[in-house]
Design a protein around this motif. Structure first.
Motif, PDB file in Angstrom:
ATOM      1  N   GLU A  74      23.233  -3.741  -7.682  1.00 34.00           N
ATOM      2  CA  GLU A  74      24.435  -2.790  -6.530  1.00 34.00           C
ATOM      3  C   GLU A  74      24.416  -1.483  -6.916  1.00 34.00           C
ATOM      4  O   GLU A  74      25.509  -1.727  -7.211  1.00 34.00           O
ATOM      5  CB  GLU A  74      25.815  -3.964  -7.035  1.00 34.00           C
ATOM      6  CG  GLU A  74      24.889  -5.791  -5.947  1.00 34.00           C
ATOM      7  CD  GLU A  74      26.930  -6.145  -6.218  1.00 34.00           C
ATOM      8  OE1 GLU A  74      27.761  -5.881  -5.766  1.00 34.00           O
ATOM      9  OE2 GLU A  74      26.132  -7.565  -6.404  1.00 34.00           O
ATOM     10  N   ASP A  76      24.490   0.485  -4.610  1.00 37.20           N
ATOM     11  CA  ASP A  76      25.046   0.883  -3.249  1.00 37.20           C
ATOM     12  C   ASP A  76      27.081   0.377  -3.228  1.00 37.20           C
ATOM     13  O   ASP A  76      26.782   0.767  -2.459  1.00 37.20           O
ATOM     14  CB  ASP A  76      24.029   0.674  -2.337  1.00 37.20           C
ATOM     15  CG  ASP A  76      23.800  -0.679  -2.169  1.00 37.20           C
ATOM     16  OD1 ASP A  76      23.907  -2.039  -3.323  1.00 37.20           O
ATOM     17  OD2 ASP A  76      23.160  -1.149  -1.500  1.00 37.20           O
ATOM     18  N   GLN A  77      26.936  -0.429  -4.562  1.00 28.57           N
ATOM     19  CA  GLN A  77      28.209  -1.432  -3.861  1.00 28.57           C
ATOM     20  C   GLN A  77      29.957  -0.316  -3.776  1.00 28.57           C
ATOM     21  O   GLN A  77      30.175  -0.622  -3.230  1.00 28.57           O
ATOM     22  CB  GLN A  77      28.911  -1.439  -5.703  1.00 28.57           C
ATOM     23  CG  GLN A  77      29.696  -2.996  -4.982  1.00 28.57           C
ATOM     24  CD  GLN A  77      30.386  -3.237  -5.909  1.00 28.57           C
ATOM     25  OE1 GLN A  77      29.399  -3.164  -7.350  1.00 28.57           O
ATOM     26  NE2 GLN A  77      31.290  -4.475  -6.257  1.00 28.57           N
ATOM     27  N   ARG A  84      24.327   5.285   1.442  1.00 24.58           N
ATOM     28  CA  ARG A  84      23.302   3.958   1.140  1.00 24.58           C
ATOM     29  C   ARG A  84      21.888   4.217   1.981  1.00 24.58           C
ATOM     30  O   ARG A  84      21.111   4.674   0.669  1.00 24.58           O
ATOM     31  CB  ARG A  84      24.405   2.662   1.734  1.00 24.58           C
ATOM     32  CG  ARG A  84      25.286   2.653   0.717  1.00 24.58           C
ATOM     33  CD  ARG A  84      25.788   0.892   1.172  1.00 24.58           C
ATOM     34  NE  ARG A  84      26.000   0.885   2.362  1.00 24.58           N
ATOM     35  CZ  ARG A  84      26.944   0.945   2.824  1.00 24.58           C
ATOM     36  NH1 ARG A  84      27.938   0.506   2.133  1.00 24.58           N
ATOM     37  NH2 ARG A  84      27.190  -0.015   4.010  1.00 24.58           N
ATOM     38  N   THR A 106      16.198  -4.359  -6.924  1.00 23.43           N
ATOM     39  CA  THR A 106      17.446  -3.766  -7.012  1.00 23.43           C
ATOM     40  C   THR A 106      18.148  -4.980  -6.458  1.00 23.43           C
ATOM     41  O   THR A 106      17.346  -5.980  -5.587  1.00 23.43           O
ATOM     42  CB  THR A 106      17.722  -2.841  -6.136  1.00 23.43           C
ATOM     43  OG1 THR A 106      17.256  -3.443  -4.323  1.00 23.43           O
ATOM     44  CG2 THR A 106      17.316  -1.769  -6.704  1.00 23.43           C
ATOM     45  N   THR A 108      21.455  -6.340  -3.514  1.00 24.19           N
ATOM     46  CA  THR A 108      22.446  -5.515  -3.326  1.00 24.19           C
ATOM     47  C   THR A 108      22.872  -6.462  -1.729  1.00 24.19           C
ATOM     48  O   THR A 108      22.260  -7.770  -1.882  1.00 24.19           O
ATOM     49  CB  THR A 108      21.314  -4.612  -2.051  1.00 24.19           C
ATOM     50  OG1 THR A 108      22.846  -3.696  -1.136  1.00 24.19           O
ATOM     51  CG2 THR A 108      20.184  -5.058  -1.560  1.00 24.19           C
ATOM     52  N   ARG A 110      23.705  -4.724   0.852  1.00 25.65           N
ATOM     53  CA  ARG A 110      24.137  -3.822   2.662  1.00 25.65           C
ATOM     54  C   ARG A 110      22.738  -3.746   2.789  1.00 25.65           C
ATOM     55  O   ARG A 110      21.873  -3.972   2.047  1.00 25.65           O
ATOM     56  CB  ARG A 110      24.205  -2.984   1.985  1.00 25.65           C
ATOM     57  CG  ARG A 110      26.162  -3.087   1.563  1.00 25.65           C
ATOM     58  CD  ARG A 110      27.121  -3.075   2.304  1.00 25.65           C
ATOM     59  NE  ARG A 110      28.384  -3.318   1.400  1.00 25.65           N
ATOM     60  CZ  ARG A 110      28.760  -4.003   1.309  1.00 25.65           C
ATOM     61  NH1 ARG A 110      27.629  -5.415   1.842  1.00 25.65           N
ATOM     62  NH2 ARG A 110      29.802  -4.462   1.696  1.00 25.65           N
ATOM     63  N   LEU A 113      18.507  -0.715   2.349  1.00 30.51           N
ATOM     64  CA  LEU A 113      17.612  -1.268   1.262  1.00 30.51           C
ATOM     65  C   LEU A 113      17.261  -2.083   1.359  1.00 30.51           C
ATOM     66  O   LEU A 113      15.707  -2.304   1.046  1.00 30.51           O
ATOM     67  CB  LEU A 113      18.773  -1.987  -0.323  1.00 30.51           C
ATOM     68  CG  LEU A 113      19.541  -0.488  -1.311  1.00 30.51           C
ATOM     69  CD1 LEU A 113      19.941  -0.573  -2.728  1.00 30.51           C
ATOM     70  CD2 LEU A 113      18.137   0.660  -1.714  1.00 30.51           C
TER      71      LEU A 113
END
Length: 218
Positions: A74, A76-77, A84, A106, A108, A110, A113
């Protein structure tokens, strides 16, 4: 012997000219997010900005000394949608580079990605056991979209105003509370008045007591 003396003199000159490398610890980072912008220290940055600086250092090291794969949980949290997308584009470019190609794994929640991923997997928990399922990119994007919609719904419910029925109840309960307060204040005033009257009577009795004694002596 002459060579040893020359080495000693050189080391003494180097030590006297400045501090040794062993005396320094850590790395000081100064960052600017625009070419002509203000320069900040790491302590002045937000959580998302610190994550960007850390990722920039990792990508720079990866170009100089690439590893076979990288595992991010995570990453990109703390980033907004713009950052992002930029990080996802950077990972895609680094993964497909001709000179230092590497693999990025990764996790994620979101879509940025997921859009650049070559393979997607979902993890489910059943009977306290984790199961891995291969997903298409469309299924992964729909799963992420559902999670984002649920988060937005929870945020809206927590920030939503009270319904009119509950507001009316609160307004109806307020006068009753005020009446109770007035009643309690009135009772307190009556008690204070009674205490003052009792104190006055005691003072009168104390004043009259010496006079009666004097009359008896006469």
């Amino acid at each position: 012997d002459d060579d040893d003396e020359d080495e000693d003199t050189q080391t003494s000159k180097s030590s006297s000219s400045g501090p040794r490398v062993q005396e320094f610890e850590g790395v000081q980072v100064r960052v600017s997010f625009t070419p002509a912008g203000e320069v900040y220290l790491m302590s002045q940055l937000s959580g998302g900005q610190k994550a960007l600086v850390a990722l920039s250092m990792i990508f720079a090291i990866q170009r100089c000394d690439p590893a076979p794969f990288y595992l991010f949980d995570e990453l990109d949290q703390a980033l907004d949608s713009t950052y992002r997308a930029a990080v996802a584009a950077m990972i895609q470019r680094q993964a497909n580079a001709e000179t230092s190609r590497t693999q990025f794994i990764t996790t994620t929640f979101r879509p940025e990605l997921v859009n650049v991923a070559s393979k997607c997997y979902g993890i489910s928990l059943q009977n306290k056991n984790s199961n891995i399922h291969a997903l298409s990119k469309g299924d992964a994007l729909s799963f992420v979209a559902d999670l984002m919609n649920e988060e937005e719904a929870v945020g809206q419910n927590s920030a939503a105003p009270l319904p009119r029925s509950s507001q009316k109840r609160q307004q109806a309960e307020q006068p009753e509370d005020e009446e109770e307060e007035h009643e309690s204040d009135g009772q307190a005033e009556e008690e204070d008045d009674q205490e003052e009257e009792e104190e006055d009577e005691e003072e009168d009795e104390e004043l009259l007591a010496p006079k009666t004694k004097r009359k008896g002596r006469r």
